[in-house]
Design a protein around this motif. Structure first.
Motif, PDB file in Angstrom:
ATOM      1  N   HIS A 178       0.768  -1.271  -0.029  1.00  0.00           N
ATOM      2  CA  HIS A 178       0.025  -0.016  -0.108  1.00  0.00           C
ATOM      3  C   HIS A 178       0.763   1.214  -0.163  1.00  0.00           C
ATOM      4  O   HIS A 178       2.042   1.113   0.311  1.00  0.00           O
ATOM      5  CB  HIS A 178      -0.975   0.111   1.251  1.00  0.00           C
ATOM      6  CG  HIS A 178      -0.062   0.143   2.373  1.00  0.00           C
ATOM      7  ND1 HIS A 178       0.758  -0.725   3.141  1.00  0.00           N
ATOM      8  CD2 HIS A 178       0.092   1.462   3.225  1.00  0.00           C
ATOM      9  CE1 HIS A 178       1.313  -0.230   4.348  1.00  0.00           C
ATOM     10  NE2 HIS A 178       0.797   0.878   4.457  1.00  0.00           N
ATOM     11  N   ASP A 180       0.715   4.978   1.947  1.00  0.00           N
ATOM     12  CA  ASP A 180      -0.021   5.773   2.912  1.00  0.00           C
ATOM     13  C   ASP A 180      -1.047   7.147   2.291  1.00  0.00           C
ATOM     14  O   ASP A 180      -0.630   7.516   1.324  1.00  0.00           O
ATOM     15  CB  ASP A 180       0.720   6.514   3.983  1.00  0.00           C
ATOM     16  CG  ASP A 180       1.297   5.358   4.902  1.00  0.00           C
ATOM     17  OD1 ASP A 180       1.208   4.353   4.785  1.00  0.00           O
ATOM     18  OD2 ASP A 180       2.411   5.639   5.310  1.00  0.00           O
ATOM     19  N   HIS A 236       4.816   0.360  -0.148  1.00  0.00           N
ATOM     20  CA  HIS A 236       5.614  -0.461   0.881  1.00  0.00           C
ATOM     21  C   HIS A 236       4.774  -1.756   1.664  1.00  0.00           C
ATOM     22  O   HIS A 236       3.365  -1.520   1.251  1.00  0.00           O
ATOM     23  CB  HIS A 236       6.034   0.407   2.057  1.00  0.00           C
ATOM     24  CG  HIS A 236       5.152   1.325   2.768  1.00  0.00           C
ATOM     25  ND1 HIS A 236       4.394   2.504   2.141  1.00  0.00           N
ATOM     26  CD2 HIS A 236       4.538   1.372   4.093  1.00  0.00           C
ATOM     27  CE1 HIS A 236       3.584   3.056   3.030  1.00  0.00           C
ATOM     28  NE2 HIS A 236       3.656   2.421   4.037  1.00  0.00           N
TER      29      HIS A 236
HETATM   30 FE   LIG Z   1       2.077   2.483   5.656  1.00  0.00          FE
END
Ligand SMILES: [Fe+2]
Ligand SMILES: COc1cc(/C=C/C(=O)SCCNC(=O)CCNC(=O)[C@H](O)C(C)(C)COP(=O)(O)OP(=O)(O)OC[C@H]2O[C@@H](n3cnc4c(N)ncnc43)[C@H](O)[C@@H]2OP(=O)(O)O)ccc1O
Ligand SMILES: O=C(O)CCC(=O)C(=O)O
Length: 305
Positions: A178, A180, A236
């Motif tokens: 994903h 952020d 990440h």
């Molecule tokens: Fe994250």
């Protein structure tokens, strides 16, 4: 040279004026780690310890903060990311704390970790602002005035992540791939390892080695959108661990939920074509939480065309 690469150079020369040199310790793509960031090492140690303390509580004590029974939306204890949407759960528990005010945090955050979580948030603010100022300068935004500050970091959330030992780590993940949804994330990891970032150029994964006293800095989707794609949020993931418990503590700096975000006027004023539409930030975040982790797909929600 990407704007981010020149930023890391910029930080390298700017940081001596705030604290000490040698800010850049490790860097890989759009993630980098900083040391000598002005957050006292003891504050980092204390918040890691507090995280272990919270997750060592009895199940029924932790459960009072779960979504179903928590008296406030600002405190949420849970497992995995989006259990209702996932085919298989991730091997992670978390406590998510949304910052409203010191008084609210003191009243509603769990007592075993609230002071340490608050202190980590407060002590990180200085370095976060300097990083955002440097990032903004590359976008032709000269001054981080009150309006810009609210836009970039008007809401803050700290998560305490706990990855228990997994009997079959090869069958699951700690956190799926994903990016952020924040503007900027400051992440403290312990010495266990397991965080990987995706290299944009060739699709390979790079391990982010734990460096004592360092903070990992990660650009989020909100900044990708506001920079019209000049900064890229980085994908990440975290692996599960078969022999050790791991903790990590991200601070997510976000626009306020009520903020409408889109490419900044300073970025597109010279006729650059907007790549992203204007979106209500809370709609963006709700979209993120509605589905399982899916790499960098969330940002498509705001993409034009
Ligand atoms: Fe994250
Ligand atoms: C857990 O694993 C994670 C977590 C993350 C987290 C990254 C971030 O938090 S980045 C910063 C996110 N931005 C904000 O927090 C901005 C301020 N908050 C808001 O705008 C609102 O809280 C909201 C997110 C828009 C949701 O508000 P509301 O309209 O009141 O709706 P809710 O019912 O509270 O939530 C909707 C839906 O989302 C789930 N959810 C909300 N917050 C969280 C949270 N902190 N952690 C996990 N899930 C959350 C909630 O359960 C609801 O789901 P339903 O199934 O009940 O509809 C990154 C990576 C990870 O692996
Ligand atoms: O545990 C980590 O190192 C990363 C966690 C993460 O990516 C997140 O909470 O958004």
């Amino acid at each position: 040279m990407s704007p981010y690469r020149s930023l890391t150079w910029q930080i390298g020369i700017t940081i001596p004026r705030w604290q000490n040199p040698s800010a850049m310790q490790q860097r890989s793509g759009d993630f980098f780690q900083i040391v000598n960031h002005s957050v006292p090492i003891q504050v980092l140690e204390d918040v890691k310890e507090a995280t272990h303390r919270f997750f060592a509580l009895k199940a029924e004590e932790k459960r009072q903060y779960s979504k179903e029974v928590s008296p406030t939306n600002n405190v949420r204890y849970g497992t995995s990311f989006s259990p209702q949407a996932e085919k298989a759960l991730e091997w992670k528990d978390y406590l998510s704390l949304f910052y409203v005010s010191d008084d609210e945090a003191t009243a509603s955050w769990p007592s075993v970790c609230k002071d340490q979580a608050l202190e980590f948030m407060k002590k990180s603010e200085f370095v976060i602002k300097r990083l955002l100022e440097a990032l903004m300068r590359r976008l032709n935004v000269k001054d981080l005035d009150e309006t810009k500050e609210l836009l970039l970091m008007g809401s803050k959330r700290i998560n305490l992540n706990y990855y228990p030992i997994c009997p079959n780590p090869e069958l699951t993940v700690g956190v799926g791939r994903h990016s952020d949804v924040s503007t900027l994330t400051v992440l403290l990891q312990d010495d266990i390892g397991g965080l990987y970032v995706r290299k944009i150029a060739d699709d390979s994964w790079i391990h982010v080695p734990p460096v004592a006293g360092s903070l990992v800095i990660n650009i989020g989707d909100a900044l990708q959108i506001m920079s019209n794609g000049r900064y890229k949020s980085i994908e990440h993931r975290v692996t599960a661990n078969g022999s050790k418990n791991r903790v990590s503590i991200p601070i997510f700096m976000n626009p306020r939920p009520s903020e409408v975000i889109g490419p900044l006027p300073e970025v597109i004023e010279r006729g650059e074509k907007p790549e992203y539409r204007q979106v209500l930030y809370s709609d963006y975040v709700k979209y993120f939480f509605k589905k399982a982790h899916d790499g960098k797909d969330t940002v498509e929600f705001a993409k034009i065309g």
